[in-house]
Design an enzyme around this catalytic site. Sequence first.
Site, mmCIF file in Angstrom:
data_model
loop_
_atom_site.group_PDB
_atom_site.id
_atom_site.type_symbol
_atom_site.label_atom_id
_atom_site.label_comp_id
_atom_site.label_asym_id
_atom_site.label_seq_id
_atom_site.Cartn_x
_atom_site.Cartn_y
_atom_site.Cartn_z
ATOM 1 N N ASP A 93 -4.464 95.360 -75.814
ATOM 2 C CA ASP A 93 -5.002 94.344 -74.645
ATOM 3 C C ASP A 93 -5.697 95.296 -73.807
ATOM 4 O O ASP A 93 -5.399 96.513 -73.725
ATOM 5 C CB ASP A 93 -4.061 93.539 -74.008
ATOM 6 N N SER A 94 -6.808 94.891 -73.168
ATOM 7 C CA SER A 94 -7.566 95.813 -72.419
ATOM 8 C C SER A 94 -7.233 96.035 -71.018
ATOM 9 O O SER A 94 -7.795 97.072 -70.285
ATOM 10 C CB SER A 94 -9.084 95.185 -72.156
ATOM 11 N N GLY A 95 -6.050 95.558 -70.401
ATOM 12 C CA GLY A 95 -5.572 95.871 -69.306
ATOM 13 C C GLY A 95 -5.590 95.171 -67.997
ATOM 14 O O GLY A 95 -4.970 95.098 -67.007
ATOM 15 N N GLY A 96 -7.005 94.218 -68.088
ATOM 16 C CA GLY A 96 -7.192 93.416 -66.736
ATOM 17 C C GLY A 96 -5.968 92.498 -66.431
ATOM 18 O O GLY A 96 -5.763 92.245 -65.178
ATOM 19 N N PHE A 97 -5.307 92.050 -67.340
ATOM 20 C CA PHE A 97 -4.214 91.152 -67.278
ATOM 21 C C PHE A 97 -3.232 91.603 -66.300
ATOM 22 O O PHE A 97 -2.755 91.196 -65.379
ATOM 23 C CB PHE A 97 -3.968 90.461 -68.497
ATOM 24 N N ASP A 147 -11.663 91.946 -69.045
ATOM 25 C CA ASP A 147 -11.818 90.623 -68.320
ATOM 26 C C ASP A 147 -11.098 90.353 -67.276
ATOM 27 O O ASP A 147 -10.015 91.239 -66.897
ATOM 28 C CB ASP A 147 -11.588 89.582 -69.622
ATOM 29 N N GLN A 190 -12.729 82.401 -71.004
ATOM 30 C CA GLN A 190 -12.136 82.286 -70.009
ATOM 31 C C GLN A 190 -12.514 80.939 -69.137
ATOM 32 O O GLN A 190 -13.128 80.118 -69.926
ATOM 33 C CB GLN A 190 -12.467 83.230 -68.744
ATOM 34 N N ASP A 267 0.114 86.112 -79.558
ATOM 35 C CA ASP A 267 1.283 87.094 -79.236
ATOM 36 C C ASP A 267 2.058 86.544 -77.874
ATOM 37 O O ASP A 267 1.693 85.830 -77.124
ATOM 38 C CB ASP A 267 0.660 88.516 -78.487
HETATM 39 C C1 LIG Z 1 1.790 85.443 -70.987
HETATM 40 N N1 LIG Z 1 0.624 84.655 -70.758
HETATM 41 C C2 LIG Z 1 -0.542 85.413 -71.032
HETATM 42 N N2 LIG Z 1 -1.682 84.811 -70.781
HETATM 43 C C3 LIG Z 1 -2.883 85.743 -71.207
HETATM 44 C C4 LIG Z 1 -4.398 85.724 -70.648
HETATM 45 C C5 LIG Z 1 -4.729 87.041 -70.922
HETATM 46 C C6 LIG Z 1 -6.202 86.859 -70.662
HETATM 47 O O1 LIG Z 1 -7.035 85.969 -70.292
HETATM 48 N N3 LIG Z 1 -6.888 88.093 -71.057
HETATM 49 C C7 LIG Z 1 -6.002 89.500 -71.341
HETATM 50 N N4 LIG Z 1 -6.860 90.329 -71.480
HETATM 51 N N5 LIG Z 1 -4.819 89.478 -71.775
HETATM 52 C C8 LIG Z 1 -4.047 88.207 -71.280
HETATM 53 C C9 LIG Z 1 -2.711 88.160 -71.480
HETATM 54 C C10 LIG Z 1 -1.830 89.424 -71.652
HETATM 55 C C11 LIG Z 1 -1.448 89.575 -73.183
HETATM 56 C C12 LIG Z 1 -0.925 90.997 -72.987
HETATM 57 O O2 LIG Z 1 0.233 91.361 -72.188
HETATM 58 C C13 LIG Z 1 1.345 91.996 -72.811
HETATM 59 O O3 LIG Z 1 2.522 91.223 -73.044
HETATM 60 C C14 LIG Z 1 3.384 91.385 -71.922
HETATM 61 C C15 LIG Z 1 0.670 92.449 -74.099
HETATM 62 O O4 LIG Z 1 0.096 93.857 -74.091
HETATM 63 C C16 LIG Z 1 0.676 94.545 -75.274
HETATM 64 C C17 LIG Z 1 -0.293 91.481 -74.397
HETATM 65 O O5 LIG Z 1 -1.516 92.124 -75.450
HETATM 66 C C18 LIG Z 1 -2.248 91.417 -75.773
HETATM 67 C C19 LIG Z 1 -2.057 87.106 -71.465
HETATM 68 N N6 LIG Z 1 -0.696 86.728 -71.241
#
Ligand SMILES: CNc1nc2cc3c(=O)[nH]c(N)nc3c(CC[C@H]3O[C@@H](OC)[C@H](OC)[C@@H]3OC)c2[nH]1
Length: 373
Positions: A93-97, A147, A190, A267
């Site tokens: 994941d890109s880190g923004g979240f 994002d 989004q 995930d």
């Molecule tokens: C729980 N609900 C949830 N909604 C999400 C929505 C987004 C989103 O719109 N953009 C991005 N970039 N990431 C999101 C994420 C994080 C997933 C990551 O969060 C990490 O899990 C904790 C994991 O990183 C290894 C995972 O990698 C894809 C979300 N998580």
Amino acid sequence: MSDDFSFAVQATDGAARKGEIFTPRGTIRMPAFMPVGTAATVKAMFPQDVRAAGADILLGNVYHLMLRPGAERVAKLGGLHEFMRWPYPILTDSGGFQVMSLAKLRKLDESGVTFQSHIDGSRHHLSPERSMEIQHLLGSDIQMQFDECVRLPCSDEEAERAMRLSLRWAERSRKAFREQPGRAIFGIVQGGANKALRVESARALADMDFHGLAVGGLAVGEPQEVMLDMLETTVPHLPAGKPRYLMGVGTPDDIMQAVARGIDMFDCVMPTRAGRHGLAYTRFGKINIKNSRHAEDTRPLDPDSSCPAARDYSRAYLHHLVKAGEILGMMLLTQANVAYYQQLMAGLRAAVVEGRLSDFIAETRAQWAEGER
Ligand SMILES: CNc1nc2cc3c(=O)[nH]c(N)nc3c(CC[C@H]3O[C@@H](OC)[C@H](OC)[C@@H]3OC)c2[nH]1
């Protein structure tokens, strides 16, 4: 094995698809559940046990790894696959979240996000370009665009601002992506809970040259029906020939409902986090192993499971380990939960191939409700 990244749909059942992503590091059977390996480990599991549970791919995260041990250090040590001894595909994941949910003192502007590490307070800047560079340094097979994900509920203005910023960051992420055989980049839709914004975001991303598309901005506090409504709005505008990834989802029921609406990849921290807190996912529903009714129950979680943690240990023993705070309790329940999620995905893939997805979903839910025999 070609050295390219490719995706093929092999069967459909309504909007649901059964397919495969081919990468030089291995094939990803879809619908797929990707265990979360945030800090270069699927917590409490050996990588070989993650594989034995049935996982074809696992997740890494820019935010955590850039702060510790550092992306340049992981690259110097041979990349994330070598570092964590996982030779199969990794999506990062890109880190923004995480910046918006974990970091302190964040400042977001057109360039990206400036923030302080939640670990040691050090100051950092993440931009689409830096996020793609970090994902390249990690050696990620599937890289996510940078994002901005807004929490729900939010105003239409806030959802529109973040969606348009994310589209501009999608262009910059795509430009900064280092084309390499077998490496892929996914865009992220989004738009909050606003249907018009979701459609606009999906259509704009569909026209950019991404290898796959994620539906982001969900599983952020909204009820399941809002999430499903956004999927029904968004998925028809995503190209059928590209993988679709619903980020952060979810419970077994969320996943089944999303597969039925055309999602291929998932995930969620649920199976691993629940495992560390004494909650077991099984074919018979959830079992809170701390409950005293398990204290003398000699049955395993599931005698028919292919996972040794679910098949070979009594509930009484798991109850004891969790009550005693023993590390093995976390390990066994995490492994059993990850294996259950993979068994659920295998069941969904078979059901789509056989054209019986709605029966499978009904049977699975009935078995959860029926509980123990
Ligand atoms: C729980 N609900 C949830 N909604 C999400 C929505 C987004 C989103 O719109 N953009 C991005 N970039 N990431 C999101 C994420 C994080 C997933 C990551 O969060 C990490 O899990 C904790 C994991 O990183 C290894 C995972 O990698 C894809 C979300 N998580």
